[in-house]
Design a protein around this motif. Structure first.
Motif, PDB file in Angstrom:
ATOM      1  N   ALA A  28       0.837  -1.197   0.000  1.00  0.00           N
ATOM      2  CA  ALA A  28       0.000   0.000   0.000  1.00  0.00           C
ATOM      3  C   ALA A  28       0.874   1.250   0.000  1.00  0.00           C
ATOM      4  O   ALA A  28       1.991   1.263   0.518  1.00  0.00           O
ATOM      5  N   ALA A  29       0.328   2.325  -0.592  1.00  0.00           N
ATOM      6  CA  ALA A  29       1.064   3.583  -0.650  1.00  0.00           C
ATOM      7  C   ALA A  29       1.077   4.301   0.691  1.00  0.00           C
ATOM      8  O   ALA A  29       1.758   5.302   0.852  1.00  0.00           O
ATOM      9  N   VAL A  30       0.286   3.827   1.641  1.00  0.00           N
ATOM     10  CA  VAL A  30       0.263   4.401   2.982  1.00  0.00           C
ATOM     11  C   VAL A  30       0.703   3.332   3.970  1.00  0.00           C
ATOM     12  O   VAL A  30       0.651   2.145   3.680  1.00  0.00           O
ATOM     13  N   GLY A  31       1.126   3.777   5.155  1.00  0.00           N
ATOM     14  CA  GLY A  31       1.523   2.830   6.176  1.00  0.00           C
ATOM     15  C   GLY A  31       0.325   2.138   6.787  1.00  0.00           C
ATOM     16  O   GLY A  31      -0.717   2.760   7.012  1.00  0.00           O
ATOM     17  N   MET A  32       0.433   0.838   7.047  1.00  0.00           N
ATOM     18  CA  MET A  32      -0.649   0.070   7.643  1.00  0.00           C
ATOM     19  C   MET A  32      -0.074  -0.776   8.776  1.00  0.00           C
ATOM     20  O   MET A  32       1.012  -1.343   8.651  1.00  0.00           O
ATOM     21  N   THR A  33      -0.849  -0.836   9.888  1.00  0.00           N
ATOM     22  CA  THR A  33      -0.406  -1.587  11.060  1.00  0.00           C
ATOM     23  C   THR A  33      -1.563  -2.381  11.634  1.00  0.00           C
ATOM     24  O   THR A  33      -2.732  -2.034  11.432  1.00  0.00           O
ATOM     25  N   GLN A  34      -1.221  -3.453  12.327  1.00  0.00           N
ATOM     26  CA  GLN A  34      -2.154  -4.191  13.165  1.00  0.00           C
ATOM     27  C   GLN A  34      -1.543  -4.270  14.556  1.00  0.00           C
ATOM     28  O   GLN A  34      -0.385  -4.665  14.702  1.00  0.00           O
ATOM     29  N   SER A  35      -2.339  -3.869  15.558  1.00  0.00           N
ATOM     30  CA  SER A  35      -1.819  -3.881  16.932  1.00  0.00           C
ATOM     31  C   SER A  35      -2.819  -4.552  17.851  1.00  0.00           C
ATOM     32  O   SER A  35      -4.027  -4.525  17.618  1.00  0.00           O
ATOM     33  N   SER A  36      -2.305  -5.172  18.904  1.00  0.00           N
ATOM     34  CA  SER A  36      -3.154  -5.840  19.881  1.00  0.00           C
ATOM     35  C   SER A  36      -3.876  -4.806  20.729  1.00  0.00           C
ATOM     36  O   SER A  36      -3.496  -3.633  20.764  1.00  0.00           O
ATOM     37  N   PRO A  37      -4.952  -5.216  21.441  1.00  0.00           N
ATOM     38  CA  PRO A  37      -5.632  -4.260  22.328  1.00  0.00           C
ATOM     39  C   PRO A  37      -4.691  -3.661  23.362  1.00  0.00           C
ATOM     40  O   PRO A  37      -4.927  -2.543  23.834  1.00  0.00           O
ATOM     41  N   GLU A  38      -3.628  -4.390  23.726  1.00  0.00           N
ATOM     42  CA  GLU A  38      -2.667  -3.851  24.693  1.00  0.00           C
ATOM     43  C   GLU A  38      -1.720  -2.853  24.052  1.00  0.00           C
ATOM     44  O   GLU A  38      -0.995  -2.149  24.754  1.00  0.00           O
TER      45      GLU A  38
ATOM     46  N   LEU B 270       1.431  -6.126  15.862  1.00  0.00           N
ATOM     47  CA  LEU B 270       1.363  -7.517  15.409  1.00  0.00           C
ATOM     48  C   LEU B 270       1.841  -7.657  13.973  1.00  0.00           C
ATOM     49  O   LEU B 270       2.402  -8.687  13.598  1.00  0.00           O
ATOM     50  N   GLN B 271       1.605  -6.615  13.169  1.00  0.00           N
ATOM     51  CA  GLN B 271       1.975  -6.674  11.769  1.00  0.00           C
ATOM     52  C   GLN B 271       2.075  -5.246  11.235  1.00  0.00           C
ATOM     53  O   GLN B 271       1.268  -4.387  11.592  1.00  0.00           O
ATOM     54  N   VAL B 272       3.068  -4.984  10.409  1.00  0.00           N
ATOM     55  CA  VAL B 272       3.230  -3.682   9.762  1.00  0.00           C
ATOM     56  C   VAL B 272       3.625  -3.924   8.312  1.00  0.00           C
ATOM     57  O   VAL B 272       4.207  -4.972   7.978  1.00  0.00           O
ATOM     58  N   ASN B 273       3.307  -2.982   7.434  1.00  0.00           N
ATOM     59  CA  ASN B 273       3.691  -3.151   6.044  1.00  0.00           C
ATOM     60  C   ASN B 273       5.003  -2.412   5.763  1.00  0.00           C
ATOM     61  O   ASN B 273       5.515  -1.644   6.588  1.00  0.00           O
ATOM     62  N   GLN B 274       5.525  -2.643   4.560  1.00  0.00           N
ATOM     63  CA  GLN B 274       6.836  -2.096   4.218  1.00  0.00           C
ATOM     64  C   GLN B 274       6.813  -0.584   4.135  1.00  0.00           C
ATOM     65  O   GLN B 274       7.796   0.081   4.474  1.00  0.00           O
TER      66      GLN B 274
ATOM     67  N   LEU C 276       9.983  -3.870  13.864  1.00  0.00           N
ATOM     68  CA  LEU C 276       8.977  -3.122  14.607  1.00  0.00           C
ATOM     69  C   LEU C 276       7.985  -4.009  15.345  1.00  0.00           C
ATOM     70  O   LEU C 276       7.213  -3.515  16.173  1.00  0.00           O
ATOM     71  N   LEU C 277       7.970  -5.299  15.044  1.00  0.00           N
ATOM     72  CA  LEU C 277       6.983  -6.182  15.658  1.00  0.00           C
ATOM     73  C   LEU C 277       7.186  -6.249  17.168  1.00  0.00           C
ATOM     74  O   LEU C 277       8.315  -6.223  17.673  1.00  0.00           O
ATOM     75  N   ASN C 278       6.048  -6.344  17.882  1.00  0.00           N
ATOM     76  CA  ASN C 278       5.989  -6.445  19.352  1.00  0.00           C
ATOM     77  C   ASN C 278       6.389  -5.151  20.063  1.00  0.00           C
ATOM     78  O   ASN C 278       6.363  -5.101  21.291  1.00  0.00           O
ATOM     79  N   ARG C 279       6.727  -4.104  19.320  1.00  0.00           N
ATOM     80  CA  ARG C 279       6.963  -2.821  19.966  1.00  0.00           C
ATOM     81  C   ARG C 279       5.630  -2.139  20.257  1.00  0.00           C
ATOM     82  O   ARG C 279       4.643  -2.337  19.547  1.00  0.00           O
ATOM     83  N   HIS C 280       5.583  -1.344  21.291  1.00  0.00           N
ATOM     84  CA  HIS C 280       4.343  -0.645  21.650  1.00  0.00           C
ATOM     85  C   HIS C 280       4.155   0.557  20.726  1.00  0.00           C
ATOM     86  O   HIS C 280       5.110   1.288  20.421  1.00  0.00           O
ATOM     87  N   VAL C 281       2.901   0.744  20.278  1.00  0.00           N
ATOM     88  CA  VAL C 281       2.630   1.814  19.321  1.00  0.00           C
ATOM     89  C   VAL C 281       2.954   3.192  19.894  1.00  0.00           C
ATOM     90  O   VAL C 281       3.334   4.110  19.161  1.00  0.00           O
ATOM     91  N   LEU C 282       2.800   3.358  21.212  1.00  0.00           N
ATOM     92  CA  LEU C 282       3.070   4.669  21.811  1.00  0.00           C
ATOM     93  C   LEU C 282       4.551   4.976  21.837  1.00  0.00           C
ATOM     94  O   LEU C 282       4.956   6.146  21.899  1.00  0.00           O
ATOM     95  N   ASP C 283       5.409   3.925  21.806  1.00  0.00           N
ATOM     96  CA  ASP C 283       6.855   4.153  21.828  1.00  0.00           C
ATOM     97  C   ASP C 283       7.364   4.745  20.527  1.00  0.00           C
ATOM     98  O   ASP C 283       8.514   5.197  20.460  1.00  0.00           O
TER      99      ASP C 283
ATOM    100  N   HIS D 298     -10.364  -7.596  19.225  1.00  0.00           N
ATOM    101  CA  HIS D 298      -9.421  -8.546  18.617  1.00  0.00           C
ATOM    102  C   HIS D 298      -8.094  -7.838  18.308  1.00  0.00           C
ATOM    103  O   HIS D 298      -7.057  -8.165  18.883  1.00  0.00           O
ATOM    104  N   TYR D 299      -8.141  -6.873  17.406  1.00  0.00           N
ATOM    105  CA  TYR D 299      -6.956  -6.082  17.115  1.00  0.00           C
ATOM    106  C   TYR D 299      -7.400  -4.765  16.489  1.00  0.00           C
ATOM    107  O   TYR D 299      -8.534  -4.613  16.036  1.00  0.00           O
ATOM    108  N   LEU D 300      -6.483  -3.792  16.468  1.00  0.00           N
ATOM    109  CA  LEU D 300      -6.749  -2.489  15.885  1.00  0.00           C
ATOM    110  C   LEU D 300      -5.970  -2.348  14.585  1.00  0.00           C
ATOM    111  O   LEU D 300      -4.814  -2.763  14.493  1.00  0.00           O
ATOM    112  N   ILE D 301      -6.641  -1.794  13.582  1.00  0.00           N
ATOM    113  CA  ILE D 301      -6.016  -1.514  12.292  1.00  0.00           C
ATOM    114  C   ILE D 301      -5.680  -0.024  12.247  1.00  0.00           C
ATOM    115  O   ILE D 301      -6.519   0.819  12.560  1.00  0.00           O
TER     116      ILE D 301
END
Length: 719
Positions: free
Chosen positions: A359-369, A373-377, A391-398, A454-457
């Motif tokens: 995708a031309a934009v960044g995309m992420t999947q993160s756990s409720p915590e 969980l997944q990021v694109n290139q 970047l996997l398992n890093r906290h989105v706020l970090d 489940h997860y956040l997009i």
């Protein structure tokens, strides 16, 4: 010898028809058996669930009693009333509490109850026993439940055995079949009691002897089996008879319940087609549920399908070859379609993966915590990382600077708590090399089937350039404000500083003409006259320029304006300025509009004055003002029969200081139509003109807030 293929095909078709008829008959029976077994399983699960609900209510009551040093009778009544058992769990005869008393505590207990307002209270049945468990609290405390008040349940062996098991195991226990004291002398029905032990919370409960020493009493629920079945199953078991036996096998001597059988005269068969025996274990007791199909259940069997198979098979046997060929082709097409759909599904999954990762934009999947969980290139590239794994398992706020984290955290929590379905946030991101970029984050939540998060997009768009452009635009805006202020200062300078030397030039030129007239020749006098005319024209240009500037600065009012009356006043003023001219003004009556009265009057002055000026060569002039509607829009117009203009130059009409005629032909500064255009544009309208040389001109304009009646009447006035 030719093979009798048609007869062979027919024979095979008839054989298959017979097999199909037998098979469909068996399928009907199997489906009925499955439905019967399903209904039996459902009934068992419903009964199990209702008993579990009874136990849950009893646990709550026991917890209340155990957690308090003493629950009063009024508190018990209010607690039970708040549970609304009759609404949520009908079938419960009551919810009660019975203390566990030693022989030496009996008299004191009776005296205490009598002092509560029950002077005749006594534990019954009478007799001396080592222990007593009398009913003290029972709600609702009315009707048949009054019979249980003071009843020593420990006197009954069945009840006593259940209470002993509850006391020793600290579990909820179901008693055996008993007659409820609430039923009195009525015909006995199967009744049961659920017991929950209440211990002294201050004492240990680890061993059997400790539990027996700590027992304070029992919370209990009495219920009738027939009411339980009636309330939970209702009409769900139509066509099925239910028998319930106490124990692990059907024993007629231990029959607890039997549903109403159909009258024998209406039975189609005497032997049930289907039977099912299911165990139900609860509270240390085992019941056996025996389900038997009834004639009403047989009537629901699909008897039509086997008959249709038989008749249809016989009718279609002669066409078997064609049908076989058609089915073969259909099967081939179905297989091809299935392969195509499978391939399309694979392609769809591949497209989804490609869409996510490319995708031309960044995309992420993160756990409720908050862990990735997944990021694109693209997201990795935005932050300067090489691979998504970094970047996997890093906290989105970090990934954000500290100042931006709190806003992001609140928005995530609002989505997780169900306060919002998605959120949009412009925030900064920390790049791997220490840089910071701006991103527009759109977050949304995907839930499990049970509704749990489940997860956040997250979709992240790099808006760094947009932010920079916005900042540049803000700087331009500040510069524009400064330029506007400088223009205001310039207008002030023009209005005050330039007028003084112009007045001096014009004044001294007048003095020279008057005081030195005899010393000047004709050419010198003419030069002074031109100096005066030039200064007067420059003063007029300054006034016109300031008037045009005031149009943009003046506050715009909104009120209803009678344009017909304004036009009549302007026409009268023009007539008074040149009483010798023959001019016919045709002014429509009742033309009104919503706008600024002074600005709209200036529009009419410019348009009517323009018509007055450019009709001066005509021996007889006609000037018309009116309005009409076109496609729901109100259009106003000023029309004249003057010199007109060439439509090739129509774009110059409304430009400031633009003239289509020579200054010595028609006086003016070329600012009137520009002023009228700006006023009309401030009212949200538009202005345009039509004309031709020597044929006159018509000026049209609209106002967004124009208001008027139907086509107005016209009146003619000779000037």
């Amino acid at each position: 010898m030719r093979m009798p293929w048609p007869w062979i095909v027919l024979l095979i078709a008839l054989l298959l028809t017979f097999i199909g008829w037998r098979w469909s008959s068996e399928v009907v029976v199997d489906n009925a058996r499955l439905r019967f077994n399903s209904q039996a399983e459902d009934a068992r699960l419903i009964l199990q669930s209702r008993l579990n609900n009874y136990a849950q209510v009893l646990r709550g009551a026991a917890a209340l009693l155990a957690a308090s040093k003493g629950v009063t009778r009024q508190e018990w009544r209010e607690y039970v009333t708040s549970l609304r058992l009759g609404h949520f769990l009908p079938g419960i005869a009551g919810l009660g509490y019975a203390p566990y008393l030693r022989a030496d505590e009996k008299t004191r207990f009776e005296q205490g109850v009598r002092e509560e307002g029950f002077p005749d209270f006594a534990i019954w049945p009478k007799g001396d026993r080592k222990h007593y468990v009398p009913v003290n609290y029972i709600e609702p405390f009315a009707g048949a439940n009054l019979r249980a008040f003071g009843y020593d349940m420990y006197d009954d062996p069945v009840r006593r055995a259940a209470m002993d098991r509850a006391r020793d195991s600290s579990q909820i226990v179901l008693s055996g079949n008993v007659g409820l004291v609430q039923d009195g002398d009525q015909q006995p029905v199967s009744g049961f009691l659920l017991y929950a032990p209440v211990y002294d919370y201050r004492l240990p409960l680890a061993t059997l002897s400790e539990r027996r020493a700590a027992i304070r009493g029992f919370a209990y629920i009495p219920f009738r089996l027939e009411e339980l079945i009636s309330d939970t199953l209702g009409n769900r078991q139509q066509g099925i008879m239910l028998r319930i036996y106490e124990g692990s096998r059907p024993d007629p001597a231990r029959l607890l319940y039997v549903s109403r059988e159909e009258p024998r005269g209406h039975r189609l068969v005497h032997v049930p087609l289907f039977t099912r025996s299911l165990p139900l274990e609860f509270g240390g007791q085992t019941w056996t549920l025996l389900f038997e199909s009834q004639p009403a259940f047989y009537l629901t069997l699909d008897r039509l399908t086997p008959m249709l198979v038989l008749v249809g098979g016989l009718l279609l046997s002669v066409l078997l070859f064609g049908i076989t060929w058609s089915l073969t082709r259909t099967r081939e097409r179905a297989q091809a379609l299935a392969m195509q759909m499978t391939e399309e599904l694979r392609e769809g999954e591949a497209r989804f993966r490609a869409t996510f990762h490319q995708a031309a934009v960044g995309m992420t999947q993160s756990s409720p915590e908050g862990h990735l969980l997944q990021v694109n290139q693209r997201f990795c590239s935005m932050l300067g990382y090489d691979r998504p794994e970094e970047l996997l398992n890093r906290h989105v706020l970090d990934l954000s600077p500290p100042d931006d984290r709190e806003a992001h955290r609140r928005l995530r929590e609002s989505v997780l708590n169900g306060q919002a379905s998605s959120y949009v946030l412009e925030k900064r991101y920390l790049c791997r090399d220490g840089r910071m970029i701006w991103g527009r984050l759109t977050g949304s939540l995907v839930r499990h089937a049970n509704g749990e998060p489940h997860y956040l997009i997250g979709i992240v768009e790099d808006i760094t350039q947009t932010k920079e452009a916005t900042q540049a635009l803000q700087e331009s805006y500040e510069n524009l404000k400064q330029m506007h202020q400088e223009l205001e200062s310039f207008s002030y300078s023009v209005s005050h500083d330039l007028r003084t030397p112009l007045r001096a030039i014009e004044g001294f030129a007048l003095i020279l003409q008057e005081d030195y007239r005899d010393r000047l020749d004709e050419e010198g006098f003419s030069h002074l006259q031109r100096i005066r005319m030039a200064s007067q024209r420059m003063a007029g240009l300054i006034d016109a320029l300031l008037s045009l500037a005031r149009v943009n600065r003046q506050q715009l009012a909104r009120e209803e304006v009678n344009l017909s009356a304004k036009a009549s006043e302007i026409a009268q003023s023009l007539k008074s300025s040149q009483p010798g001219r023959q001019v016919d003004f045709i002014i429509a009556s009742g033309v009104r509009a919503i706008g600024d009265p002074y600005m709209l009057e200036a529009v009419l002055e410019n348009l009517l004055g323009n018509a007055w000026k450019f009709t001066s060569p005509r021996p007889r002039t006609v000037i018309e003002f009116g309005a009409f509607e076109l496609n729901g829009e109100k259009i106003f117009f000023v029309k004249d029969n003057g010199v007109g203009f060439d439509m090739a130059y129509v774009d110059k009409l409304f430009g400031a200081f633009q003239r289509l005629h020579k200054a010595d032909e028609f006086k003016g500064y070329g600012i009137g139509l520009a002023t009228a255009q700006r006023i009309i544009q401030r009212h949200g309208g538009r202005v345009w003109a039509e004309g031709s040389p020597g044929q006159g001109a018509t000026f049209y304009f609209t106002l967004n807030h124009a208001a008027g009646t139907a086509m107005p009447e016209k009146k003619t006035a000779s000037m």
